[in-house]
Design a protein around this motif. Structure first.
Motif, PDB file in Angstrom:
ATOM      1  N   GLY A 517     -39.765  -4.499  30.087  1.00  0.00           N
ATOM      2  CA  GLY A 517     -39.645  -5.229  28.840  1.00  0.00           C
ATOM      3  C   GLY A 517     -38.266  -5.841  28.717  1.00  0.00           C
ATOM      4  N   LYS A 518     -38.117  -6.827  27.804  1.00  0.00           N
ATOM      5  CA  LYS A 518     -36.841  -7.503  27.616  1.00  0.00           C
ATOM      6  C   LYS A 518     -36.357  -7.432  26.171  1.00  0.00           C
ATOM      7  N   GLU A 519     -37.050  -6.663  25.325  1.00  0.00           N
ATOM      8  CA  GLU A 519     -36.709  -6.617  23.905  1.00  0.00           C
ATOM      9  C   GLU A 519     -35.443  -5.793  23.653  1.00  0.00           C
ATOM     10  N   ASP A 520     -34.956  -5.935  22.416  1.00  0.00           N
ATOM     11  CA  ASP A 520     -33.792  -5.156  21.981  1.00  0.00           C
ATOM     12  C   ASP A 520     -34.274  -3.844  21.368  1.00  0.00           C
ATOM     13  N   ILE A 521     -33.764  -2.751  21.885  1.00  0.00           N
ATOM     14  CA  ILE A 521     -34.191  -1.422  21.454  1.00  0.00           C
ATOM     15  C   ILE A 521     -32.971  -0.671  20.903  1.00  0.00           C
ATOM     16  N   LEU A 522     -33.121  -0.105  19.704  1.00  0.00           N
ATOM     17  CA  LEU A 522     -32.069   0.731  19.116  1.00  0.00           C
ATOM     18  C   LEU A 522     -32.469   2.201  19.266  1.00  0.00           C
ATOM     19  N   ILE A 523     -31.639   2.992  19.915  1.00  0.00           N
ATOM     20  CA  ILE A 523     -31.867   4.434  20.074  1.00  0.00           C
ATOM     21  C   ILE A 523     -30.979   5.162  19.073  1.00  0.00           C
ATOM     22  N   VAL A 524     -31.593   5.930  18.198  1.00  0.00           N
ATOM     23  CA  VAL A 524     -30.849   6.734  17.221  1.00  0.00           C
ATOM     24  C   VAL A 524     -31.085   8.194  17.582  1.00  0.00           C
ATOM     25  N   GLU A 525     -30.116   8.808  18.258  1.00  0.00           N
ATOM     26  CA  GLU A 525     -30.270  10.172  18.794  1.00  0.00           C
ATOM     27  C   GLU A 525     -28.906  10.855  18.814  1.00  0.00           C
ATOM     28  N   ASP A 526     -28.822  12.061  18.234  1.00  0.00           N
ATOM     29  CA  ASP A 526     -27.534  12.746  18.141  1.00  0.00           C
ATOM     30  C   ASP A 526     -27.206  13.555  19.387  1.00  0.00           C
ATOM     31  N   GLU A 527     -28.173  13.809  20.270  1.00  0.00           N
ATOM     32  CA  GLU A 527     -27.918  14.583  21.488  1.00  0.00           C
ATOM     33  C   GLU A 527     -27.442  13.632  22.581  1.00  0.00           C
ATOM     34  N   PRO A 528     -26.154  13.755  23.012  1.00  0.00           N
ATOM     35  CA  PRO A 528     -25.600  12.767  23.959  1.00  0.00           C
ATOM     36  C   PRO A 528     -26.403  12.660  25.256  1.00  0.00           C
ATOM     37  N   SER A 529     -26.770  13.783  25.856  1.00  0.00           N
ATOM     38  CA  SER A 529     -27.478  13.740  27.137  1.00  0.00           C
ATOM     39  C   SER A 529     -28.838  13.073  26.989  1.00  0.00           C
ATOM     40  N   LEU A 538     -34.679   3.069  29.835  1.00  0.00           N
ATOM     41  CA  LEU A 538     -35.074   1.796  29.247  1.00  0.00           C
ATOM     42  C   LEU A 538     -34.303   0.624  29.845  1.00  0.00           C
ATOM     43  N   ARG A 539     -33.040   0.798  30.181  1.00  0.00           N
ATOM     44  CA  ARG A 539     -32.291  -0.276  30.838  1.00  0.00           C
ATOM     45  C   ARG A 539     -32.885  -0.586  32.204  1.00  0.00           C
ATOM     46  N   ALA A 540     -33.329   0.492  32.893  1.00  0.00           N
ATOM     47  CA  ALA A 540     -33.955   0.277  34.197  1.00  0.00           C
ATOM     48  C   ALA A 540     -35.253  -0.511  34.071  1.00  0.00           C
ATOM     49  N   CYS A 541     -35.896  -0.439  32.875  1.00  0.00           N
ATOM     50  CA  CYS A 541     -37.128  -1.196  32.641  1.00  0.00           C
ATOM     51  C   CYS A 541     -36.845  -2.627  32.186  1.00  0.00           C
ATOM     52  N   GLY A 542     -35.567  -2.972  31.967  1.00  0.00           N
ATOM     53  CA  GLY A 542     -35.212  -4.325  31.586  1.00  0.00           C
ATOM     54  C   GLY A 542     -34.896  -4.508  30.122  1.00  0.00           C
ATOM     55  N   TYR A 543     -34.989  -3.459  29.311  1.00  0.00           N
ATOM     56  CA  TYR A 543     -34.718  -3.592  27.878  1.00  0.00           C
ATOM     57  C   TYR A 543     -33.221  -3.705  27.630  1.00  0.00           C
ATOM     58  N   ARG A 544     -32.878  -4.366  26.514  1.00  0.00           N
ATOM     59  CA  ARG A 544     -31.502  -4.388  26.040  1.00  0.00           C
ATOM     60  C   ARG A 544     -31.355  -3.213  25.053  1.00  0.00           C
ATOM     61  N   VAL A 545     -30.518  -2.260  25.418  1.00  0.00           N
ATOM     62  CA  VAL A 545     -30.459  -0.985  24.699  1.00  0.00           C
ATOM     63  C   VAL A 545     -29.177  -0.902  23.876  1.00  0.00           C
ATOM     64  N   LEU A 625     -41.447  10.830  30.011  1.00  0.00           N
ATOM     65  CA  LEU A 625     -40.845   9.496  29.963  1.00  0.00           C
ATOM     66  C   LEU A 625     -41.891   8.409  30.156  1.00  0.00           C
ATOM     67  N   GLU A 626     -42.913   8.693  30.989  1.00  0.00           N
ATOM     68  CA  GLU A 626     -43.980   7.709  31.169  1.00  0.00           C
ATOM     69  C   GLU A 626     -44.707   7.451  29.851  1.00  0.00           C
ATOM     70  N   VAL A 627     -44.966   8.548  29.111  1.00  0.00           N
ATOM     71  CA  VAL A 627     -45.655   8.401  27.828  1.00  0.00           C
ATOM     72  C   VAL A 627     -44.796   7.609  26.856  1.00  0.00           C
ATOM     73  N   LEU A 628     -43.494   7.909  26.828  1.00  0.00           N
ATOM     74  CA  LEU A 628     -42.590   7.195  25.923  1.00  0.00           C
ATOM     75  C   LEU A 628     -42.551   5.710  26.257  1.00  0.00           C
ATOM     76  N   ALA A 629     -42.405   5.398  27.549  1.00  0.00           N
ATOM     77  CA  ALA A 629     -42.325   3.990  27.943  1.00  0.00           C
ATOM     78  C   ALA A 629     -43.632   3.268  27.645  1.00  0.00           C
ATOM     79  N   GLY A 630     -44.746   3.935  27.907  1.00  0.00           N
ATOM     80  CA  GLY A 630     -46.035   3.307  27.625  1.00  0.00           C
ATOM     81  C   GLY A 630     -46.265   3.110  26.142  1.00  0.00           C
ATOM     82  N   ARG A 631     -45.890   4.087  25.345  1.00  0.00           N
ATOM     83  CA  ARG A 631     -46.069   3.968  23.900  1.00  0.00           C
ATOM     84  C   ARG A 631     -45.178   2.860  23.345  1.00  0.00           C
TER      85      ARG A 631
END
Length: 646
Positions: A517-529, A538-545, A625-631
């Motif tokens: 994908g090429k869309e802009d994705i905002l990740i809101v997550e407090d756990e650094p890892s 997601l960057r490996a899939c082409g998204y702008r993160v 991760l597959e489920v997350l990317a597919g969803r």
């Protein structure tokens, strides 16, 4: 009528003294009256006149029957007839209307004869016995109250020797009255936990003070009973302690309810703790699973040893995720997906599967009520309940036995002891075994998470804890019957009241590769890892993160950055500003942005609040991760039904 010859006046001080009928009783303090056989007064003494407020001279010719209480009149007439038969003397008590009001008067009446031996008159000598009569009535009422008291009452000497027990004492203890005295039961000694406690009790009552406490005593048959005991000294008029009064109230049922309340509070606390730590556990597991999946994807094809190690890590993470799900089920923090369930059909399928895997030494028996209707429940969770109970039954019968599954319909009124709703019926499923049984000291802890008697045999201590959580999540009831050496039967009662039944929401199909994908994705997550993991994938899939670490940063980015946001991966449990507030901000400022809520502990209450805000997409941690990317791809492409939810 002439007076009998035997009666001659002794004095002439007043008319009563001169009256030959009154004679020796003229000056007596006792009441004296002489009546003819028709009940008319011939003469009275002064005491009688004063008692009834009329001078002696005014009485002749009056009827004494007018003075008798209406309720006593019939008995008074019957007694008057008896006095005319040998021995011509009677005693009786009745209420009379005196100058003081209604009073109890006791009369000794004698039939008088004339010179020819014929009945001539009736002489009555009386006294006021009202105080005595009231005292007797008071004592009778007191005796009845003691005999009928719901509290055991015992009176002993200061040394503890029993002198009186009421019927309630014999009912509670099982001892007869003869056994209490013949065996010289030391009722004040029993139940104290030790000699020191008993000595403290003796010192208290010997000092003249009242003692209170709760004691566990034993009945004649050996069973125990909890009693609230009060012992108080009884003193004589000189202040000497002559007896000890012991009141013993059976509080066995109250103690049982208190134990249930403590157990419920303990389980609630453990559930709250479990739900609280699940979020952090799921974050850690998600990190382990995610990086293991990335490493597996990048691992060289020929490096089988490294792949084996990574698969072991991934498998361990999967098992850990399952363990956390069980903890959440115990804590009743998981949502129940109600749909119609045929309990008999579900049990039939399970028995067929279990019979093929359980030892052949275990015999399965089914007693299923054919008329049991389908009802709304979560079939997956019910299957887990029955499965866990059957596994427990199997482990309780290492040498084989009979495992019985039974269903029936039970009215709520029959479950009063379990606080069932009398307005509804319940579907009951019972799982019983013929195994070793559960000792009393273990039974109170069997539903605690991580409590197990199978140390060293693979027991996690979560099986019955999960059963407990699922049953309460269904608003059901749970009971257990067991005795060492006599087997165990668990009873699960599920309400038949109608509930909205919803089917499962199908998950998007899983692809073998992450969709690009090429869309802009905002990740809101407090756990650094975990934030780095999602960004890497997601960057490996082409998204702008774009990634932020807490609620305040997320709000600042959403409100202060004009850049387009196509989708947001939103964790809820965020520092500074909660995830639900961030969702409200997104709905107001970025209505076109799609949102997937990521949570390791999404309670039914939180899910309901989110749905009220229009949120339909949820993904539980730890996720693949597959489920997350597919969803994510499905949400961006509009392939997910916005009304369905997840």
């Amino acid at each position: 009528m002439s007076p009998p010859a035997a009666f001659t006046p002794l004095h002439a001080a007043d008319s009563a003294v001169n009256d030959p009928w009154v004679g020796p009783w003229a000056r007596s303090l006792e009441l004296a009256v002489v009546c003819d056989l028709a009940g008319r007064v011939i003469a009275v003494n002064s005491a009688f006149g004063r008692k009834f407020g009329r001078r002696s001279a005014e009485w002749p010719g009056l009827a004494v029957a007018d003075l008798v209480h209406p309720d006593d009149f019939a008995d008074w007439q019957a007694a008057a007839a008896r006095v005319q038969r040998p021995p011509y003397h009677i005693a009786r008590e009745h209420r009379w209307h005196t100058a003081q009001g209604w009073r109890w008067l006791q009369w000794e009446e004698t039939l008088l004869h004339d010179a020819e031996g014929q009945p001539a008159a009736l002489r009555s000598i009386g006294r006021d016995v009202t105080k005595h009569r009231l005292a007797e009535e008071h004592f009778s009422k007191l005796a009845q109250a003691v005999d009928q008291s719901p509290v055991s009452i015992v009176m002993t000497t200061p040394g503890g020797r029993v002198q009186y027990v009421n019927p309630r004492f014999t009912q509670v203890t099982g001892y007869t009255l003869e056994e209490v005295f013949e065996q010289d039961l030391r009722v004040l000694r029993e139940g104290h936990p030790g000699e020191a406690a008993y000595r403290a009790f003796c010192e208290t009552v010997a000092a003249g003070r009242q003692w209170r406490g709760e004691l566990r005593t034993r009945r004649k048959d050996g069973s125990s009973v909890w009693e609230a005991v009060t012992v108080a000294p009884i003193r004589s008029q000189t202040g000497e302690i002559t007896h000890l009064l012991c009141l013993r109230e059976d509080i066995t049922e109250r103690k049982r309810l208190e134990d249930q309340l403590r157990q419920a509070q303990k389980m609630e606390s453990l559930g709250t703790l479990a739900g609280g730590i699940a979020h952090d556990f799921n974050n850690l597991i998600a990190i382990i699973k995610g990086f293991a999946e990335i490493a597996l994807a990048r691992c060289a094809t020929g490096d089988e040893l490294q792949q084996k190690y990574l698969r072991e890590v991934h498998g361990a993470a999967q098992r850990a995720a399952g363990l956390v799900r069980q903890i959440l089920t115990f804590s009743r923090k998981t949502e129940v997906s109600y749909r119609p369930v045929d309990l008999n059909e579900l049990i039939g399928e399970l028995v067929g599967m279990l019979a093929a895997t359980f030892p052949r030494t275990i015999e399965f028996r089914s007693e299923l009520e054919d008329t049991l209707p389908a009802f709304a429940a979560d079939p997956n969770q019910l299957q887990q309940v029955i499965m866990n109970l059957c596994v427990n039954a199997r482990d309780a019968m290492p040498d084989g036995g009979v495992l019985t599954l039974r269903t029936r319909r039970v009215p709520g009124a029959a479950l009063e002891a379990l606080h069932g709703d009398p307005q509804h019926d319940y579907a009951a499923v019972s799982v019983g075994d013929t195994g070793c049984g559960i000792p009393l000291e273990v039974r109170s802890r069997i539903f605690e998470p991580f409590f197990t008697t199978k140390q060293g045999h693979g027991g996690t201590g979560l099986g019955l804890a999960v059963v407990y959580g699922i049953v309460l999540n269904h608003h059901g009831l749970l009971d257990v019957e067991s005795a060492p050496g006599e087997g165990t039967t668990f009873h699960v009662y599920l309400p038949l009241a109608a509930r909205a039944a919803g089917g499962p929401v199908p998950e998007p199909s899983r692809s073998q590769t992450f969709p690009p994908g090429k869309e802009d994705i905002l990740i809101v997550e407090d756990e650094p890892s975990l934030r780095d993991l999602l960004g890497t994938v997601l960057r490996a899939c082409g998204y702008r993160v774009h990634a932020v670490s807490d609620g305040a940063e997320a709000a600042s980015f959403i409100l202060g950055n004009p850049q387009v946001i196509d989708a947001v991966l939103l964790d809820l449990n965020l520092p500074r500003i909660h995830g639900i507030e961030i969702l409200k901000t997104i709905r107001q400022s970025r209505p076109g942005a799609r949102v997937i809520v990521l949570s390791g502990n999404l309670t039914p209450e939180s899910r309901q609040e989110l749905r009220a805000l229009g949120q339909t997409e949820f993904l539980d941690k730890p996720y693949d991760l597959e489920v997350l990317a597919g969803r994510l791809r499905a949400v961006l492409d509009g392939e997910v039904d916005e009304e369905a939810g997840a």
